[in-house]
Design an enzyme around this catalytic site. Sequence first.
Site, PDB file in Angstrom:
ATOM      1  N   GLU A  85     -12.490   7.094  -6.751  1.00 51.80           N
ATOM      2  CA  GLU A  85     -11.141   6.861  -7.284  1.00 51.80           C
ATOM      3  C   GLU A  85     -11.091   7.202  -8.770  1.00 51.80           C
ATOM      4  O   GLU A  85     -12.118   7.210  -9.465  1.00 51.80           O
ATOM      5  CB  GLU A  85     -10.725   5.416  -7.048  1.00 51.80           C
ATOM      6  N   LYS A  88     -13.035  -7.668  -7.813  1.00 47.80           N
ATOM      7  CA  LYS A  88     -13.178  -8.003  -9.233  1.00 47.80           C
ATOM      8  C   LYS A  88     -13.128  -9.525  -9.412  1.00 47.80           C
ATOM      9  O   LYS A  88     -12.313 -10.197  -8.820  1.00 47.80           O
ATOM     10  CB  LYS A  88     -12.097  -7.288 -10.044  1.00 47.80           C
TER      11      LYS A  88
HETATM   12  N1  PSU Z   1     -12.966  -1.026  -9.827  1.00 47.02           N
HETATM   13  C1  PSU Z   1     -13.362  -0.972 -11.129  1.00 47.02           C
HETATM   14  N2  PSU Z   1     -12.398  -0.807 -12.087  1.00 47.02           N
HETATM   15  C2  PSU Z   1     -11.048  -0.650 -11.757  1.00 47.02           C
HETATM   16  C3  PSU Z   1     -10.641  -0.702 -10.388  1.00 47.02           C
HETATM   17  C4  PSU Z   1     -11.648  -0.887  -9.465  1.00 47.02           C
HETATM   18  O1  PSU Z   1     -14.565  -1.105 -11.434  1.00 47.02           O
HETATM   19  O2  PSU Z   1     -10.232  -0.446 -12.661  1.00 47.02           O
HETATM   20  C5  PSU Z   1      -9.170  -0.499 -10.010  1.00 47.02           C
HETATM   21  C6  PSU Z   1      -9.092   0.086  -8.597  1.00 47.02           C
HETATM   22  O3  PSU Z   1      -8.418   1.317  -8.699  1.00 47.02           O
HETATM   23  C7  PSU Z   1      -8.290  -0.901  -7.795  1.00 47.02           C
HETATM   24  C8  PSU Z   1      -7.382  -1.431  -8.849  1.00 47.02           C
HETATM   25  O4  PSU Z   1      -7.616  -0.302  -6.721  1.00 47.02           O
HETATM   26  O5  PSU Z   1      -8.299  -1.626  -9.957  1.00 47.02           O
HETATM   27  C9  PSU Z   1      -6.675  -2.684  -8.410  1.00 47.02           C
HETATM   28  O6  PSU Z   1      -5.537  -2.849  -9.200  1.00 47.02           O
HETATM   29  P1  PSU Z   1      -4.423  -3.944  -8.773  1.00 47.02           P
HETATM   30  O7  PSU Z   1      -5.123  -5.250  -8.990  1.00 47.02           O
HETATM   31  O8  PSU Z   1      -3.266  -3.708  -9.739  1.00 47.02           O
HETATM   32  O9  PSU Z   1      -4.071  -3.663  -7.357  1.00 47.02           O
END
Ligand code: PSU
Length: 316
Positions: free
Chosen positions: A37, A171
């Site tokens: 990604e 996360k």
């Molecule tokens: N993993 C990481 N850093 C990130 C992300 C994932 O180490 O920045 C990103 C991914 O793209 C994931 C997004 O889909 O964070 C999730 O964002 P949200 O909580 O707004 O859905």
Amino acid sequence: MQLPSSGAPAAPTSPAPVLSPEVAEALAAGRPVVALESTLLAHGLPRPDNRAAADEVEAAVRTGGAVPATVAVLDGAPHVGLTADELDRVCADSDLAKLAVRDLPVALALGRSGATTVSSTALLAAAAGIGVFATGGLGGVHREAADTFDESADLTTLSRTPVLVVCAGVKSILDVPATLERLESLSVTVVGYRTTTFPGFYVADSGSTVDWAVSSPEEAAAVLATRRGLAPGGVVVANPLPDDEQLDPALHDRVIADALAAAARAGVRGKAVTPFVLDHLHRASEGATLAVNVRLVLRNAELAGRIAAALAGVPR
Ligand code: PSU
Ligand code: MN
């Protein structure tokens, strides 16, 4: 172990993704490919260090035995596999949009550019016939979700998209037990890699467990291949950092609490929350969370490469 068919079932999108020459050739030959990604590069890691990380992550996929395919949308075209110039663009542009699945039609129709999250990367990877994908940590249920309804579209997308995602759990700024509950409700298959301890992204142990562990890339590939034959939706392979590579858990708990409080004070909402909190953590820990974040992405990329190789039946 004899695996069922290694090719991804067709999940075409219109417009079809633009493949880089290397990715097109690998897919045509049935060689292993791993999708990566771009949101974690553009919105999760600081510029300009994100550009070196992009190369390191791609190199880690190659070490695992597969061809890397970083995904992004450029001028309205969905790209699977980026050239060096395209990676430069994704890593340098401070205005790049963050595109989840629901944002894709707008970006594509209006000729815009953006980085893809886990959800939109999974969709475009599946459309290109790629079954394995690596990230850092999944999105999930935010800690205030009972009030805000903030739950990442990563979860619902994985309930209907036939890909295997290697991650270090979700996360740790999130509500991990609630996220695991949602993954269960959504029938997403979750396995630990050589452990039933569910990792906590920066730390090896989130405090939650999962029911199943796979012990090899071949077993992970067999789970994905079997899932494809059974039901729509994907597989999460949770790959913890080794204890001696994790962030100090005491530092972790302290800086996360500070970062979440800062986000609340600043009134940050919606898709800005994750980038804000990650950036706050990187600065508050003087780069410690950043180093660990890059390390865990590299480990996930290499394991994803090995799983893709196993899925393609490549002996290693
Ligand atoms: N993993 C990481 N850093 C990130 C992300 C994932 O180490 O920045 C990103 C991914 O793209 C994931 C997004 O889909 O964070 C999730 O964002 P949200 O909580 O707004 O859905
Ligand atoms: Mn959200």
